[in-house]
Design a protein around this motif. Structure first.
Motif, PDB file in Angstrom:
ATOM      1  N   LYS A 171      68.539  62.537 -17.482  1.00  0.00           N
ATOM      2  CA  LYS A 171      68.966  63.357 -16.345  1.00  0.00           C
ATOM      3  C   LYS A 171      70.423  63.779 -16.531  1.00  0.00           C
ATOM      4  O   LYS A 171      71.158  63.191 -17.337  1.00  0.00           O
ATOM      5  N   ARG A 172      70.818  64.759 -15.751  1.00  0.00           N
ATOM      6  CA  ARG A 172      72.216  65.210 -15.802  1.00  0.00           C
ATOM      7  C   ARG A 172      73.154  64.053 -15.501  1.00  0.00           C
ATOM      8  O   ARG A 172      74.217  63.918 -16.112  1.00  0.00           O
ATOM      9  N   ARG A 173      72.756  63.205 -14.534  1.00  0.00           N
ATOM     10  CA  ARG A 173      73.610  62.078 -14.158  1.00  0.00           C
ATOM     11  C   ARG A 173      73.809  61.124 -15.335  1.00  0.00           C
ATOM     12  O   ARG A 173      74.893  60.562 -15.509  1.00  0.00           O
ATOM     13  N   ASP A 174      72.772  60.905 -16.153  1.00  0.00           N
ATOM     14  CA  ASP A 174      72.898  60.044 -17.332  1.00  0.00           C
ATOM     15  C   ASP A 174      73.942  60.608 -18.295  1.00  0.00           C
ATOM     16  O   ASP A 174      74.770  59.868 -18.841  1.00  0.00           O
ATOM     17  N   LYS A 175      73.920  61.915 -18.490  1.00  0.00           N
ATOM     18  CA  LYS A 175      74.899  62.553 -19.383  1.00  0.00           C
ATOM     19  C   LYS A 175      76.306  62.428 -18.819  1.00  0.00           C
ATOM     20  O   LYS A 175      77.266  62.198 -19.564  1.00  0.00           O
ATOM     21  N   GLU A 176      76.428  62.555 -17.522  1.00  0.00           N
ATOM     22  CA  GLU A 176      77.741  62.434 -16.885  1.00  0.00           C
ATOM     23  C   GLU A 176      78.285  61.011 -17.037  1.00  0.00           C
ATOM     24  O   GLU A 176      79.484  60.820 -17.291  1.00  0.00           O
ATOM     25  N   ILE A 177      77.417  60.014 -16.886  1.00  0.00           N
ATOM     26  CA  ILE A 177      77.837  58.615 -17.026  1.00  0.00           C
ATOM     27  C   ILE A 177      78.318  58.354 -18.453  1.00  0.00           C
ATOM     28  O   ILE A 177      79.322  57.662 -18.666  1.00  0.00           O
ATOM     29  N   ALA A 178      77.610  58.913 -19.441  1.00  0.00           N
ATOM     30  CA  ALA A 178      77.999  58.732 -20.840  1.00  0.00           C
ATOM     31  C   ALA A 178      79.372  59.341 -21.105  1.00  0.00           C
ATOM     32  O   ALA A 178      80.234  58.720 -21.750  1.00  0.00           O
ATOM     33  N   ILE A 179      79.591  60.545 -20.620  1.00  0.00           N
ATOM     34  CA  ILE A 179      80.892  61.197 -20.812  1.00  0.00           C
ATOM     35  C   ILE A 179      81.986  60.450 -20.070  1.00  0.00           C
ATOM     36  O   ILE A 179      83.111  60.279 -20.578  1.00  0.00           O
ATOM     37  N   ASP A 180      81.689  59.962 -18.860  1.00  0.00           N
ATOM     38  CA  ASP A 180      82.666  59.190 -18.097  1.00  0.00           C
ATOM     39  C   ASP A 180      83.081  57.930 -18.858  1.00  0.00           C
ATOM     40  O   ASP A 180      84.256  57.531 -18.815  1.00  0.00           O
TER      41      ASP A 180
END
Length: 280
Positions: A111-120
């Motif tokens: 999900k988009r949220r998973d990608k955001e967590i990885a970048i964070d």
């Protein structure tokens, strides 16, 4: 959060772990400290079910790990190994995103949220500029930072870190330890293996000192990282001094103690410690 009871493990006829028992509380940054060959990595692998112990039990978050599936365990604990040899040229962002695997939802995938967590997670360690670089082209220290980011992205209540700063320069070593303190302050439990007595003394809430004979000390750093304990595992090699309010472990040869073992030291090595205030 973690309860290890009476763990035994042999490699063939060679005993490595004999009757290891300890507990780590929720929100605690606990250091596992000891010399080479005392079984620290083997203990990690027994706790994480990479190896099957000959005897004993491990409970995480109140449940016996032997009764947890690998998928279930991956939602409870993340792991940073000593070293990792990448088999494929994944991008760094893809490696960190792999930390989200236990949380992915079936056919819906990432999900988009998973990608955001990885970048964070990359940004938290200030290595966002590595996101689009091939992981297998990074230096050993950079790969270690990426694996730490992957563990952060996994977002588990517990983290096992095996020598997480061994390949890093001093600045990044401090960054990783400060990050671990911040993560523990959020309520997560960290067990970090280290060979550096100063790191565990400066940053850990508690230190478990192990030798080839088992656990020799367990408690807060000012109790466990002292000359008596260090003499037990390093045979009269270390001296503990103070610089202001900070305790510093150094070789006795550099400290200039009578009868100390002689080790090569440069003028810079002595200058580094010349202003340390010595207190009994």
């Amino acid at each position: 959060m973690l309860h290890v009871k009476d763990i035994h493990f042999n490699y063939g006829d060679f005993p490595v772990l004999s009757g290891i028992s300890f507990s780590v509380n929720e929100g605690e940054l606990c250091g596992l400290f000891g010399p080479n060959g005392c079984g620290k990595t083997t203990l990690f692998k027994c706790c994480l079910k990479f190896l099957k112990s000959d005897r004993g039990s491990v409970h995480m978050a109140g449940k016996d790990t032997s009764k947890r599936s690998i998928e279930e365990l991956a939602k409870v604990v993340s792991y940073v190994p000593q070293e990792h040899k990448p088999p494929f040229p994944y991008l760094v962002r893809e490696v960190v995103l792999m930390g989200r695997t236990p949380h992915l939802g079936g056919i819906f995938g990432v999900k988009r949220r998973d990608k955001e967590i990885a970048i964070d997670a990359l940004e938290q360690l200030e290595i966002g500029d590595l996101a689009d670089r091939p992981y297998n082209q990074l230096s050993g220290g950079q790969r270690q930072m990426v694996l730490m980011a992957r563990a952060i992205a996994q977002d588990t209540p517990m983290m096992f870190l095996d020598e997480p700063t061994s390949a890093l320069d001093f600045q990044n070593q401090m960054k990783i330890w400060e990050t671990m303190k911040d993560i523990a302050a959020e309520g997560k439990t960290i067990l970090a293996c280290s060979h550096d007595p100063n790191h565990v003394a400066w940053f850990c809430d508690r230190v478990i000192v192990v030798s080839k004979d088992g656990i020799v000390a367990d408690g807060p750093p000012d109790v466990t990282i002292n000359e008596e304990v260090l003499d037990m595992i390093y045979s009269d090699t270390c001296s503990v001094r103070r610089s202001g309010d900070v305790r510093v472990v150094m070789p006795r040869s550099i400290a200039g103690e009578p009868g100390a073992r002689s080790y090569p030291a440069t003028e810079d090595s002595y200058n580094q410690y010349e202003n340390i205030e010595i207190k009994d």
